[in-house]
Design an enzyme around this catalytic site. Sequence first.
Site, PDB file in Angstrom:
ATOM      1  N   TYR A 145      42.996  37.577  42.862  1.00 23.50           N
ATOM      2  CA  TYR A 145      43.161  36.158  42.574  1.00 23.50           C
ATOM      3  C   TYR A 145      43.573  36.000  41.125  1.00 23.50           C
ATOM      4  CZ  TYR A 145      41.920  31.200  41.920  1.00 23.50           C
ATOM      5  OH  TYR A 145      41.931  29.860  41.631  1.00 23.50           O
ATOM      6  N   ASP A 240      45.376  41.298  34.581  1.00 23.79           N
ATOM      7  CA  ASP A 240      44.633  40.041  34.600  1.00 23.79           C
ATOM      8  C   ASP A 240      43.166  40.373  34.378  1.00 23.79           C
ATOM      9  OD1 ASP A 240      43.415  37.651  34.941  1.00 23.79           O
ATOM     10  OD2 ASP A 240      44.225  37.240  36.952  1.00 23.79           O
ATOM     11  N   LYS A 268      37.377  32.936  31.109  1.00 24.94           N
ATOM     12  CA  LYS A 268      35.925  33.054  31.334  1.00 24.94           C
ATOM     13  C   LYS A 268      35.167  33.392  30.044  1.00 24.94           C
ATOM     14  CE  LYS A 268      36.432  33.232  36.221  1.00 24.94           C
ATOM     15  NZ  LYS A 268      37.448  33.825  37.058  1.00 24.94           N
TER      16      LYS A 268
HETATM   17  C1  LIG Z   1      38.780  33.102  37.486  1.00 24.31           C
HETATM   18  C2  LIG Z   1      40.033  33.879  37.490  1.00 24.31           C
HETATM   19  C3  LIG Z   1      41.284  33.280  37.247  1.00 24.31           C
HETATM   20  C4  LIG Z   1      41.456  31.792  37.114  1.00 24.31           C
HETATM   21  O1  LIG Z   1      40.809  31.278  36.020  1.00 24.31           O
HETATM   22  P1  LIG Z   1      40.459  29.682  36.003  1.00 24.31           P
HETATM   23  O2  LIG Z   1      39.879  29.475  34.637  1.00 24.31           O
HETATM   24  O3  LIG Z   1      39.515  29.451  37.119  1.00 24.31           O
HETATM   25  O4  LIG Z   1      41.737  28.956  36.190  1.00 24.31           O
HETATM   26  C5  LIG Z   1      42.391  34.093  37.149  1.00 24.31           C
HETATM   27  N1  LIG Z   1      42.286  35.426  37.299  1.00 24.31           N
HETATM   28  C6  LIG Z   1      41.118  36.036  37.539  1.00 24.31           C
HETATM   29  C7  LIG Z   1      41.068  37.519  37.669  1.00 24.31           C
HETATM   30  C8  LIG Z   1      39.958  35.280  37.669  1.00 24.31           C
HETATM   31  O5  LIG Z   1      38.789  35.892  37.957  1.00 24.31           O
END
Ligand SMILES: *Cc1c(COP(=O)(O)O)cnc(C)c1O
Length: 430
Positions: A145, A240, A268
């Site tokens: 994701y 990511d 995060k």
């Molecule tokens: C949480 C997450 C996102 C998205 O971040 P948001 O602040 O919720 O938009 C993208 N990539 C990874 C790996 C994530 O865990």
Amino acid sequence: MLNFEKSKQAFKESSQYMPGGVNSPVRAFKNVGGDPLFIEKGAGSHIFDIDGNEYIDYVLSWGPLILGHADPKVVKDLQDATTRGTSYGAPTLLETELAKKIHEIVPSVEMMRMVSSGTEATMSAIRLARGYTHRDKIVKFVGNYHGHSDSLLVDAGSGVATFNVHDAPGVPKDLAYDTLTVAYNDVAGIKNVFKAHGDEIACVIVEPIAGNMGVIPGTKEFLQTLRDLTTESHSLLIFDEVMSGFRAAYHGAQDLYQIKPDLTTLGKVVGGGLPVGVFGGRRDIMEYITPDGPVYHAGTLSGNPLAMTGGLSTLEQLNDDLYKQMFARTDELTRGIKQAADDHHVPVTVHHVGTMWSYFFNKGPVNNFADVQKSDVDYFAKFFKALLQHGVYTAPSQFETNFMSSKHTKEDIQKTIAAFNAAFDDVSEG
Ligand SMILES: *Cc1c(COP(=O)(O)O)cnc(C)c1O
């Protein structure tokens, strides 16, 4: 039995005004059944719902709160910052200070841009990769994701898996067409894609440690293959690390695997509970961003002083000793969970990397999204509710990751293991 009456009422009311009663779908508890808890406050490793129930919290706002809830220094720094105004839309010293700190912890990020979410970070990184390479196609992995921007919302794991959205309504077909997907950890699969499309691929984006289908570490061979293929084909490798950054290891998954991506996205933890995302990496690529280069990027609240303060105040408190403690606690907890499941003859696979952990009701092995799908979600739903009754709040989905904070004590861990044992008792007794 705990009383959830006030949460129930609150959910009825919120459902009048927000789709599903929430502002992000997994919060709605849809896949475990029942109503979500409305939270009144958090303190350290604990949260309290509006009915006055107290839980040991392993969701931690889905990752950001590595120092737990309402860390005294973070709160104080934010209070001080607020008195000076919340945003100016002009540069501040705080942005450079946070950028330097991020570069110090993740050295491959030579230059960066601050944004307001992980979604924005990955979306911007993808646009940059396309602009830099003059190519349109991107590769992502099934069950990874990367936020909810159009190009990335294909086969996108957790939230999407939980709600059984295979393709994504609202995403133009042409955009989906340029997103090639491959199974996670599938070395032969990614080699085939590069054989067929290598010179059309702008970038590969990957969660080096997948956290949005439960925790599934990428294999060293898999990640090294991505590095080699992208280098050969002059496409970019994007790690990511919105979740794995500052979590899988202090210096991120890229340090754990000793693989250097071209671009990295963070989120995060980097905002310490305030909205911050970051995309950055190689200087020559980042110089393609406006106003230095042609690829557009902007944001009214990007780098605002409150968000920067949340990030700085958090990152400044992190150090190797704190990580050692959190890793040891995560080890102890996951060993206890495995033991509890074994003692109750419940098939389970427990994964953890650094401060990220998850438990699958699945005899394993669990190496990709197809494996995750074999988990017993009905058992999970029952188990999750039993665990709540024993005062432990974990992610309300079989497909999500749990976290450890610096505030979780040895006593919290012992209590949590006892709660897992009690919950297994409850569920087996029906
Ligand atoms: C949480 C997450 C996102 C998205 O971040 P948001 O602040 O919720 O938009 C993208 N990539 C990874 C790996 C994530 O865990």
